[in-house]
Design an enzyme around this catalytic site. Structure first.
Site, PDB file in Angstrom:
ATOM      1  N   GLY A  34      50.623  84.626  36.253  1.00 56.17           N
ATOM      2  CA  GLY A  34      50.212  85.215  35.352  1.00 56.17           C
ATOM      3  C   GLY A  34      51.092  84.959  34.209  1.00 56.17           C
ATOM      4  N   TYR A  38      43.037  79.255  24.329  1.00 57.31           N
ATOM      5  CA  TYR A  38      43.402  79.417  25.106  1.00 57.31           C
ATOM      6  C   TYR A  38      42.390  79.526  26.467  1.00 57.31           C
ATOM      7  CZ  TYR A  38      47.075  79.706  29.097  1.00 57.31           C
ATOM      8  OH  TYR A  38      48.551  79.231  29.823  1.00 57.31           O
ATOM      9  N   ASP A  74      58.865  84.485  32.518  1.00 55.08           N
ATOM     10  CA  ASP A  74      58.926  84.378  32.523  1.00 55.08           C
ATOM     11  C   ASP A  74      59.937  83.575  31.382  1.00 55.08           C
ATOM     12  OD1 ASP A  74      60.533  83.495  33.915  1.00 55.08           O
ATOM     13  OD2 ASP A  74      62.908  85.024  34.307  1.00 55.08           O
ATOM     14  N   ASN A 128      51.166  70.244  34.105  1.00 53.57           N
ATOM     15  CA  ASN A 128      52.061  71.689  33.651  1.00 53.57           C
ATOM     16  C   ASN A 128      52.105  72.135  32.498  1.00 53.57           C
ATOM     17  OD1 ASN A 128      53.865  73.753  33.794  1.00 53.57           O
ATOM     18  ND2 ASN A 128      54.878  72.465  32.550  1.00 53.57           N
TER      19      ASN A 128
END
Length: 291
Positions: free
Chosen positions: A216, A183, A219, A118
């Site tokens: 996507g 990225y 937050d 992650n």
């Protein structure tokens, strides 16, 4: 008219896929006692994924660069029900550090059932590519090569446990996004490597699953800080994102899209109408805030 038909077909397929996967359920018992390694777990999505597994009674190993954050997350994991919660400080810009993480995990947990990749990092910022190769190298090392290094080091343990690899990708790994060239490159590389690896596992019947999470705008603190004033779209909650990723991992699904309705239709249409998709996505950028 043809474009409308294609769009309607895509939406229909997307709805069908969503309905099929949403009816599948998981039970805490399927994870109880499993050994989980979550990278980039001091904050954000990784932290929330650790909490999800902790609530199901797993053994959790955390890793990131900030020890004080890791200590707090480990403590909360124990309170939530983790059978054990350990951490190891690491810097994924150093591939030897990545190897060390797997070594410590095997020592502490006695093996590995879930490898959750992650972490994100590198020296690049959100903005126009200026030709700096050091930025590209930094991003590729942290966001791609360290993932491969962790997988390589953990491969024996995962084969023994018939375990699972979960890779955090992005819509930027499927559709080239401006202002994040390095990225994007790393995420495209991840998609290629792990889709290839999944097929190898299938051919050799190794029974190790590979789940790619196509995400996507979420937050997380880092994401909002970096692009919050440069995009018009609203970020999706990291807590719900973590739930969907963990569900897909437990069900050993090859892919998960989150938020589903923002990403899956785009993925279905992009090969048929790449210019249209590019133009639509470009409208989300507040260009004046990039100067």
């Amino acid at each position: 008219m043809a474009g409308i038909k294609i769009l309607l077909l895509s939406i229909t397929v997307a709805f069908s896929a969503y309905y099929f996967f949403s009816t599948e359920t998981v039970t805490p018992g399927s994870v109880h006692g499993k050994r989980i390694l979550v990278t980039g777990s001091s904050t954000g999505i990784g932290e929330q994924i650790a909490y999800e597994f902790a609530q199901m009674g797993a053994h959790v190993m955390l890793t990131a660069r900030r020890e004080t954050h890791l200590q707090k997350v480990a403590e909360k994991c124990r309170k939530l029900g983790a059978l054990s919660a350990h951490y190891v400080v690491s810097d994924m810009a150093n591939l030897t550090s990545a190897q060390h993480v797997i070594q410590v995990t095997n020592e502490k947990l006695g093996g590995l059932d879930y490898l959750i990749l992650n972490h994100v990092g590198g020296s690049g910022s959100f903005g126009t590519f200026q030709g700096d190769m050091d930025v590209v190298k930094s991003s590729m090392t942290v966001n791609f090569l360290s993932y491969v290094q962790l997988t390589s080091s953990a491969l024996h343990a995962l084969k023994e446990s018939h375990g699972s690899i979960v890779v955090m990708s992005s819509m930027s790994g499927r559709v080239g996004a401006p202002f994040t060239t390095s990225y994007c490159a790393a995420k495209f590389a991840l998609e290629g490597f792990y889709s290839s690896l999944r097929r190898e596992f299938s051919i050799w019947k190794n029974n190790v699953s590979v789940t790619v999470a196509v995400l996507g705008y979420i937050d997380t603190e880092n994401a909002v800080k970096k692009v919050g004033d440069k995009l018009t779209m609203k970020p999706s909650p990291k807590e719900d994102c973590a739930k969907q990723v963990v569900k897909a991992a437990i069900l050993r699904q090859p892919e998960v899209f989150y938020p589903f309705w923002s990403i899956k239709p785009v993925m279905l249409v992009k090969d048929w109408a790449p210019i249209l998709i590019g133009n639509l996505l470009d409208r989300f950028y507040i260009v004046e805030n990039l100067k």
